[in-house]
Design a protein around this motif. Structure first.
Motif, mmCIF file in Angstrom:
data_model
loop_
_atom_site.group_PDB
_atom_site.id
_atom_site.type_symbol
_atom_site.label_atom_id
_atom_site.label_comp_id
_atom_site.label_asym_id
_atom_site.label_seq_id
_atom_site.Cartn_x
_atom_site.Cartn_y
_atom_site.Cartn_z
ATOM 1 N N GLN A 18 0.815 -1.221 0.000
ATOM 2 C CA GLN A 18 0.000 0.000 0.000
ATOM 3 C C GLN A 18 0.850 1.274 0.000
ATOM 4 N N LEU A 19 2.107 1.161 0.383
ATOM 5 C CA LEU A 19 2.969 2.331 0.484
ATOM 6 C C LEU A 19 3.541 2.692 -0.878
ATOM 7 N N ALA A 23 9.376 2.676 3.623
ATOM 8 C CA ALA A 23 9.981 3.500 4.670
ATOM 9 C C ALA A 23 11.073 2.713 5.384
ATOM 10 N N LYS A 24 11.925 3.415 6.100
ATOM 11 C CA LYS A 24 12.981 2.779 6.888
ATOM 12 C C LYS A 24 13.164 3.591 8.158
ATOM 13 N N LEU A 25 13.363 2.893 9.267
ATOM 14 C CA LEU A 25 13.614 3.559 10.537
ATOM 15 C C LEU A 25 15.118 3.669 10.753
ATOM 16 N N ASP A 26 15.565 4.825 11.223
ATOM 17 C CA ASP A 26 16.990 4.969 11.514
ATOM 18 C C ASP A 26 17.285 4.453 12.926
ATOM 19 N N ASP A 27 18.555 4.409 13.277
ATOM 20 C CA ASP A 27 18.962 3.855 14.572
ATOM 21 C C ASP A 27 18.368 4.623 15.742
ATOM 22 N N LEU A 68 2.184 1.874 9.598
ATOM 23 C CA LEU A 68 1.567 1.609 8.321
ATOM 24 C C LEU A 68 0.504 2.659 7.994
ATOM 25 N N LEU A 69 -0.348 2.941 8.951
ATOM 26 C CA LEU A 69 -1.409 3.937 8.724
ATOM 27 C C LEU A 69 -0.839 5.340 8.548
ATOM 28 N N ALA A 70 0.214 5.667 9.279
ATOM 29 C CA ALA A 70 0.816 6.991 9.154
ATOM 30 C C ALA A 70 1.446 7.195 7.776
#
Length: 72
Positions: A18-19, A23-27, A68-70
């Motif tokens: 759906q994106l 996205a990726k989260l940093d440390d 996911l929703l954000a």
């Protein structure tokens, strides 16, 4: 739970079809999630903040679904 395991659990939510852009989260973000999870588990032992007790389920349901929703 360590940041690497959290990243593994959140990966399906950050790369969902759906994106438009995965996205990726940093440390730093992962470290904050670890700290938040620790606090949530400690306080949840004293006060019923969430019915979900398993740390992996907390990551999936509280963090994964919110991310996911954000991103949508």
């Amino acid at each position: 739970m360590d940041a690497k395991r959290i990243a593994e659990l959140l990966a399906p939510y950050l790369t969902a079809p759906q994106l438009a852009v995965p996205a990726k989260l940093d440390d730093g973000q992962l470290d904050r999630i670890v700290a938040y999870l620790d606090l949530l588990l400690r306080w949840n032992a004293r006060i019923n903040l969430t019915a979900v007790r398993d740390p992996q389920e907390i990551i999936r349901r509280h963090f994964g679904e919110s991310l996911l929703l954000a991103a949508c």
